[in-house]
Write an enzyme that holds these catalytic residues in place. Structure first.
Site, PDB file in Angstrom:
ATOM      1  N   ASP A 191       1.051  -1.228   0.066  1.00  0.00           N
ATOM      2  CA  ASP A 191      -0.201  -0.227   0.065  1.00  0.00           C
ATOM      3  C   ASP A 191       1.054   1.199  -0.283  1.00  0.00           C
ATOM      4  OD1 ASP A 191      -1.657   1.117  -0.006  1.00  0.00           O
ATOM      5  OD2 ASP A 191      -3.676   0.946   1.602  1.00  0.00           O
TER       6      ASP A 191
HETATM    7  C1  BGC Z   1      -5.127   3.245   0.041  1.00  0.00           C
HETATM    8  C2  BGC Z   1      -5.215   2.280  -1.032  1.00  0.00           C
HETATM    9  C3  BGC Z   1      -4.683   2.780  -2.502  1.00  0.00           C
HETATM   10  C4  BGC Z   1      -3.806   3.336  -2.795  1.00  0.00           C
HETATM   11  C5  BGC Z   1      -3.247   4.207  -4.160  1.00  0.00           C
HETATM   12  C6  BGC Z   1      -3.698   4.328   0.114  1.00  0.00           C
HETATM   13  O1  BGC Z   1      -3.370   4.992   0.600  1.00  0.00           O
HETATM   14  O2  BGC Z   1      -4.926   2.683   1.112  1.00  0.00           O
HETATM   15  O3  BGC Z   1      -6.504   1.698  -1.471  1.00  0.00           O
HETATM   16  O4  BGC Z   1      -4.705   1.496  -3.507  1.00  0.00           O
HETATM   17  O5  BGC Z   1      -3.417   4.634  -1.864  1.00  0.00           O
HETATM   18  O6  BGC Z   1      -3.305   5.059  -4.395  1.00  0.00           O
END
Ligand code: BGC
Length: 747
Positions: free
Chosen positions: A286
């Site tokens: 993530d």
């Molecule tokens: C989120 C993800 C997301 C990623 C990219 C993160 O902060 O938890 O769900 O896909 O950012 O945007």
């Protein structure tokens, strides 16, 4: 023992017979992957494991990088997120083509509920229980996104969520594992399509692996502590279903699970996902979650963070730079074998080959296709259809709804009536130059629906937040002139979503006071509640004449709301998360255990597993939702009352539309295992059917009960069905059980 049991489960619940890459294709891709890998320097290999944010906008805290372009030219970047459109993606790809090996970049983006055409937020869509439509909305999102060069969406989010304080409940499919798994499967199929590498598809990503939805107190990013049984039984199956649908990638998560951050969690990623489940795709972290392990207190610096993550099975580092800055040193220090790096690189290159990017790196960036995909009127039609099917009718006193199109005067009041972008909800995609004028506001939807003979009046009344009551008087005056008032209130769209947890989930500000002032006029009031989560609104629930829970419905919100208000669509949605009466009831979910001391009803709360100062019932239970028509359930029949493990029971039930309108009913089948080696929930959804019935029409539907539907994880984590008695309940919701019977599983 455990391993065997889980393997067995995999075989049992592996139901996917999807078009996959054939084994000949597979061998040839492996061969190509190896031939590229053999040419790569260590630095280039590490580059493939590296993902940066584009400079357009960010979905997390950005690391500023002055020399991104130079890095790409040196082959030190595998993927970019948050890039968009043919021009931009082509631009980046041109730079990658200047690198020594010309390995194409992958473009990833959060296409969570639509691209240009925005569909309802996923939680809303899940309330339609319409798997085909959910697959279709994902398909359309993929068609639009891929035409502009996106290869990969960070969706579906398949986290089970039992706490509406958590802002990210809006992004998933609610609280139920069975329904959530079926939806996960449908969404992956929708995004990825039938043919790997087709230019109208994107790779899907099952996230956030794992148990992110169980954050303590519903506080985003918070810790999770749960038994393995709970993990396997409730939180992992939607991920497994995504895998069964052949999902290309997984994203790990921000949370720690039992003290080990998911990003550095070997048990989750290497042992379960890549080991027991034999996942062949790749895992992305993530946003900066590799480096985040330092803040967790799991590792002391970026060097250790990179070591922990790569060892645990995290293949790509989104935005933390830990891999880029430390993996080479880790290899040199003998801490990370090159084989581990090679494995991660292979997984990523394989996807690039499967997508056909080595043959044509610009395959997806096609401006003609982009223009066509972004201007397809069929997309809006589907968005309107699914939006209407996501609206939940919670209350309809005196059958106030549907409203007649012949009403003389309607007052449309509230802070969200004329809102435009609010309707898109959180995790929308901003497509430059096309955005705002593409969204149908609620005001526009109603204006378009009503003829010239109806006078539509407007007052804002108040804001969503704050104490300002100065607009009440005008709102009341407008209400007085009308035959019916429609009041549009709720949350703002960014009050639910990532990092949007709320401790107070009441309708904010003075909006319910505004309702009270309007109700004092004596006019019937239909309340539209716009939200990204189940809210608490006791006053509204008790006093409004009718309530439609409209969530955030996307670009066709206004049209869909008008369709339902005036009966062109009969609402059929049923909530997929329990609505509590008060925050004190959270976490609250329908499939709880009975305990040794359950209350019989609300008069029986002392010395019981209940609060002495609160009803034992939620405000609205899982599976609840009304229709403009009524349905009768009758004639429940079981083909037999005893079955052996290899056999099945056929259950049939007749549903009759006893009202005046054609309508759809979601018939729910729940089971309860009466006694087992671990206690079982008071009921569990094990099947459902959605059917359409004309007024007066009857249909008999069938369900099959087999061993799979009776199985659960025992204490040894074996997936078993134990002989004994089962209750069978057929309901219109988890509480409104219409018919029941029982049967026995025998040795
Ligand atoms: C989120 C993800 C997301 C990623 C990219 C993160 O902060 O938890 O769900 O896909 O950012 O945007």
């Amino acid at each position: 023992m455990k391993r065997t049991a889980i393997n067995l489960l995999i075989i049992i619940i592996s139901i996917a017979i999807l078009p996959r890459i054939s084994s000949a294709q597979n061998n040839s891709i492996s061969h190509k992957v190896d031939s590229v890998l053999n040419l790569m320097t260590l630095q280039e290999k590490i580059g493939q494991l590296n993902q940066y944010n584009d400079d357009l906008y960010a979905t997390g805290p950005v690391t500023v990088d002055a020399n991104k372009i130079a890095q790409i030219k040196r082959g030190e970047l595998g993927s970019i997120l948050n890039s968009q459109g043919t021009t931009r993606t082509t631009g980046w790809q041109n730079i990658a083509m200047q690198s020594r090996l010309k390995i194409p970049l992958l473009f990833g983006q959060d296409v969570v509920h639509g691209y240009k055409t925005t569909f309802p937020i996923p939680l809303a869509e899940s309330c339609s229980w319409d798997l085909d439509l959910m697959e279709k909305s994902a398909r359309i999102a993929a068609t639009e996104a891929s035409a502009g060069g996106i290869h990969w969406t960070f969706a579906p989010m398949v986290d089970i969520a039992r706490d509406p304080r958590w802002g990210r409940v809006m992004e998933g499919a609610g609280e139920d594992t069975y329904l959530g798994s079926r939806i996960a499967y449908a969404r992956v199929k929708g995004f990825q399509g039938e043919i790997p590498g087709a230019t109208n598809s994107v790779m899907a990503c099952a996230k956030h692996y794992a148990a992110y939805g169980a954050a303590v107190g519903g506080r985003d990013y918070n810790s999770v502590d749960m038994s393995e049984r709970q993990l396997f039984e409730y939180y992992l199956p939607p991920f497994k279903a995504a895998l069964d649908a052949n999902v290309s990638t997984f994203m790990n998560a921000f949370n720690d699970l039992n003290g080990v951050p998911a990003t550095g969690n070997k048990y989750l990623q290497r042992d379960i996902l890549k080991g027991l489940w034999n996942f062949q795709g790749f895992v992305v972290s993530d946003w900066a979650s590799v480096g985040g392990m330092i803040t967790h207190g799991y590792v002391k610096n970026e060097y250790e963070a990179a070591l922990a993550a790569i060892t645990a099975g995290c293949d790509m580092d989104m935005e933390s730079r830990c891999y880029k800055n430390n993996l080479a040193q880790l290899v040199q220090d003998g801490k990370v074998p090159v084989a581990l790096i090679d494995d991660a690189v292979r997984r990523i290159l394989r996807k690039k080959f499967e997508l056909g990017l080595f043959d044509d790196p610009y395959k997806f960036s096609n401006s003609e296709r982009e223009t066509e995909a972004l201007n397809n009127p069929e997309h809006a039609k589907t968005a309107r259809e699914i939006a209407a099917k996501s609206i939940v009718l919670l209350k309809n006193e005196n059958n106030l709804l549907p409203l007649s199109k012949k009403l003389k005067t309607i007052a449309f009041i509230g802070p969200l009536v004329k809102a435009v972008k609010q309707n898109k909800g959180f995790w929308d995609v901003e497509v430059p130059d096309t955005d705002s004028n593409f969204i149908v506001s609620q005001w526009e939807g109603l204006t378009d629906k009503l003829g010239k003979n109806t006078n539509l009046l407007y007052a804002e009344g108040c804001k969503v937040q704050g104490e300002d009551r100065s607009g009440f008087e005008e709102a009341v005056n407008v209400a007085k002139q009308a035959d019916v008032v429609i009041l549009s209130i709720g949350e703002l769209r960014d009050m639910s979503g990532e990092a949007r947890s709320r401790s107070n989930i009441n309708i904010p500000g003075v909006q319910e006071e505004l309702l009270k002032a309007i109700l004092a006029t004596g006019k019937p009031v239909v309340v539209l509640i716009n939200a990204g989560r189940p809210l608490i609104f006791d006053y509204t629930a008790e006093n409004a004449t009718a309530i439609l829970y409209t969530w955030w419905l996307g670009s066709e919100a206004g049209n869909a709301i008008a369709d339902v208000l005036f009966g062109d669509v009969n609402p059929s949605a049923k909530i997929t998360m329990t609505f509590p009466r008060s925050v004190g009831q959270i976490p609250i979910y329908y499939n709880h255990f009975n305990t040794g001391n359950p209350p019989k009803d609300d008069n029986d709360r002392f010395y019981r597993s209940a609060y002495i100062d609160l009803s034992i019932y939620p405000k609205y239970e899982f599976g609840y939702g009304l229709s403009y028509t009524s349905f009768k359930y009758s004639n429940l029949q079981l083909s037999k009352k005893k079955m052996k493990a290899g056999e099945s029971i056929q259950v049939s039930v007749t549903i009759t539309n006893t009202g005046k309108y054609e309508g759809e009913e979601i018939v729910q089948l729940y089971l309860r295992d009466k006694a087992a080696s671990v206690v079982r929930p008071v009921k569990e959804l094990r099947d459902f059917k959605k059917l359409n019935l004309k007024a007066g029409e009857s249909k008999t539907i069938q369900f099959i009960i087999d061993k799979e539907k009776l199985s659960f994880f025992n204490q040894q984590l074996q997936w078993v069905a134990e002989p004994g008695e089962f209750d069978l309940m057929i309901g219109a919701s988890s509480r409104d059980i219409k018919l029941n019977d029982s049967f026995e599983l025998i040795d």
